[in-house]
Design an enzyme around this catalytic site. Structure first.
Site, short mmCIF file in Angstrom:
data_model
loop_
_atom_site.label_atom_id
_atom_site.label_comp_id
_atom_site.label_asym_id
_atom_site.label_seq_id
_atom_site.Cartn_x
_atom_site.Cartn_y
_atom_site.Cartn_z
N HIS A 424 1.07 -1.52 -0.28
CA HIS A 424 0.28 -0.16 -0.13
C HIS A 424 0.69 1.48 0.36
O HIS A 424 0.82 3.06 -0.02
CB HIS A 424 -0.96 -0.02 1.50
N ASP A 550 -4.58 -13.23 3.69
CA ASP A 550 -5.58 -12.68 4.40
C ASP A 550 -7.11 -12.90 3.24
O ASP A 550 -7.91 -12.20 3.87
CB ASP A 550 -5.59 -11.51 4.31
ZN ZN Z 1 -3.72 -7.48 2.73
#
Ligand code: ZN
Length: 623
Positions: A424, A550
């Site tokens: 990110h 995830d």
């Molecule tokens: Zn993630």
């Protein structure tokens, strides 16, 4: 800088410095209480950390000191110049109380390693010149032989991960420039929580090296072991030493100085059982290295891991916690995988290579926030602690270490168990637990350091890799593909199909959003339908994975419902594609995964598949 000063002194004009300068230098250091004589007990010296390794005395005569200096340094550096060059600031650590000690045969450098006002470690080096007989079979007369620097001892607190590697890289250049032939660890040394392998076979020349290699190969042939022989270009730090298959042992013979030979002779008389699993380190030239390594899996998989990654602490209850990696490391040990993985040590990268990814001012603001003791950086979910800055740099350096291993063919592929995650993080933005974009730093490093032109990054973390996408938006040679939960339902809210890259990079971005509750079937259908053809069409020279786990159904942080089987399938297919296009080169980088159990089981399945085992009928796996 000190190093340049030394180079100028050492190399300027090529000749030695006037003796008058050296003698004046001695006097100045004596007046400043920084130069002494020393009585050494070499047996005592080896026991680093136990008692005083030497007794400090009055300095010897100027005549004797000058004779030492000429023999060890060829008068290429002044005493002060040497002290300066030995004490660079590395990762915020400096040397304090640096002393030069003149022993009977060697000159020692002894210092404290200091952070701010606090001593955090200790370092002792000795400079030594071997004496070799003039006539091969007679002990006398003797003439000066190779110049050697020994690291007699180094101790560091655990917060200083990466320091020794960075310092030793600096020292390698320095000592080479000063005409030294060897830079050696004297004994097994604990560097913080690192363990440096101590055994090695030293060879004086290529002939001897070849003989040694033949003996080793005969040895492992007799034992019926498949052996991979690896030539490494430079042996600069412990990352080149792999340890596995410790259960296999061969007899070796040690001499008084702690060197080993494979056959007993007059000097090498003490027998030891040497674990074959430890890589054989063979030095043919002073600064070149060779090693023979063995692994028993179809593919040689490197594992990047460091205790330093645990130094980044988030606040209690934060999902991205050091426990994630602790649990993974434990599982690797419990699964008995340590022996078959090639452990790769990460390093703190050169800042220039990070500036290719991030704005220098952004990195500096991050460093300052950590130094100030802030609790988070930029946004509240990016929690930080005292060790966060160094851990983040080490994470990017971990990917680089994986790339080094794969592109220099020390490993077929690698998994980088790093944190904090990175996908990110943008050029000047921290978000989503990410600070430094590890996979992007690795991609640019592979291009600049190894000339890899076409790089495919597959991001299968459940969250869109918005940072990586933005960094390569306009780059047609770095293909970015992300499989993730649809942005309407999931952080960070980007990664729609319409996002396909910009300018010259249009078409080199592929976003595949999946509906909430999609499982293995939907994920793998999309993978086969869209991702596989895009890799085939792009023909990459290297595949990088942003491997978050995830999307697992047990993960609390998003809404996909995948299982370990999906990761195994994707890994196997990626290896097949990599075999076809880029000699199997895959470097996988950990991103998210927040439920410890599913993170660990998924990552273990992924790593085993990278090794070519674990339900992996991959026909192209090389044995
Ligand atoms: Zn993630």
């Amino acid at each position: 800088m000190a190093e340049d000063g030394t180079r100028t002194e050492a190399g300027g004009g090529g000749g030695p410095l006037p003796e008058r300068d050296i003698l004046e230098g001695f006097d100045r250091l004596i007046a400043a209480d920084r130069l002494f004589g020393a009585d050494l007990d070499s047996s005592n010296l080896k026991k680093s950390g136990k008692g005083t390794p030497f007794l400090v005395r009055r300095h010897p005569s100027h005549h004797r000191m000058l004779a030492h200096w000429r023999e060890l340094f060829a008068n290429r550096v002044t005493p002060q110049g040497l002290l300066d060059a030995l004490a660079p600031e590395v990762l915020g650590l400096v040397h304090g109380d640096g002393l030069l000690l003149f022993g009977k045969e060697r000159v020692l450098y002894d210092c404290q390693i200091v952070r701010g006002q606090e001593a955090v470690g200790h370092l002792t080096l000795s400079f030594y010149r071997e004496r070799e007989p003039v006539f091969r079979f007679l002990p006398f007369p003797r003439r000066p032989g190779r110049r050697i620097v020994y690291i007699e001892g180094i101790s560091l607190s655990s917060q200083s991960t990466g320091y020794a590697s960075s310092l030793f890289r600096h020292y390698e250049r320095l000592f080479h420039g000063l005409g030294f032939h060897r830079f050696r660890l004297k004994a097994s040394l604990s560097v913080g929580k690192y363990y440096w392998a101590k055994e090695g076979f030293d060879c004086e020349d290529r002939v001897q090296f070849r003989e040694m290699r033949e003996k080793l190969l005969a040895l492992v042939r007799n034992l019926g072991l498949p052996v991979e022989e690896q030539e490494v270009r430079r042996l600069n730090h412990a990352s080149m030493v792999a340890t596995f298959r410790r259960d296999l042992q061969v007899p070796v013979y040690r001499n008084e100085d702690g060197y080993y030979a494979t056959a007993r002779d007059a000097r090498h008389s003490e027998e030891f059982r040497f674990p074959l699993g430890k890589a054989f380190l063979l030095c043919a030239d002073p600064w070149d290295g060779y090693k023979v390594i063995y692994t028993d899996t179809p593919r040689r998989t490197g594992l990047v891991w460091s205790e330093g990654y645990l130094d980044h602490e988030s606040r209690p209850g934060h999902p991205e916690s050091p426990k994630r990696l602790e649990a993974l490391e434990n599982a690797i040990r419990e699964e008995g995988m340590r022996e078959s993985l090639i452990f790769l040590e990460p390093y703190i990268p050169a800042m220039e290579s990070l500036h290719a990814v991030h704005d220098p001012a952004y990195l500096e603001a991050f460093r300052q926030a950590v130094a100030r003791g802030d609790r988070h950086f930029a946004v509240r979910d990016c929690a930080i602690s005292e060790g966060s800055y160094e851990a983040a740099l080490l994470a990017a350096g971990g990917v680089m270490a994986g790339i080094d291993a794969v592109l220099s063919d020390r490993a077929d592929n690698a998994f980088c168990a790093v944190r904090p995650p990175g996908h990110h993080a943008g050029r000047s933005s921290a978000m989503g637990f990410c600070f430094v974009n590890n996979v992007a730093a690795g991609a640019l490093y592979a291009r600049s350091a190894y000339g890899v032109e076409r790089i495919y990054i597959l991001d299968w973390d459940v969250h869109h890799g918005n940072g990586t996408q933005a960094l390569f938006d306009e780059d047609p040679l770095t293909f970015f593909c992300s499989l993730h939960e649809h942005p309407s339902f999931c952080y960070p809210g980007t990664g729609r199909r319409l996002e396909k890259g910009r300018g010259a990079g249009l078409g080199a971005t592929l976003n595949v959003p999946l509906s909430p509750h999609a499982g293995d079937r939907e994920l793998l259908e999309a993978f086969e339908r869209e991702v596989v053809p895009s890799i085939e069409a792009f023909r990459p020279g290297l595949i990088l994975l942003s491997a978050g786990f995830d999307a697992h159904r047990d993960d609390p942080i998003a809404g996909l419902e995948c299982t370990e089987a999906a990761y195994v399938h994707m890994t196997r297919r990626i290896l097949e594609l990599a075999d076809r296009h880029c000699e199997g080169r895959v470097v996988s980088v950990l991103e998210g995964g927040y439920r410890t159990e599913s993170l660990v089981s998924s990552a273990i399945a992924h790593i085993k598949t990278l090794q070519g085992r674990e339900g992996s009928p991959c026909s192209s796996a090389r044995g």
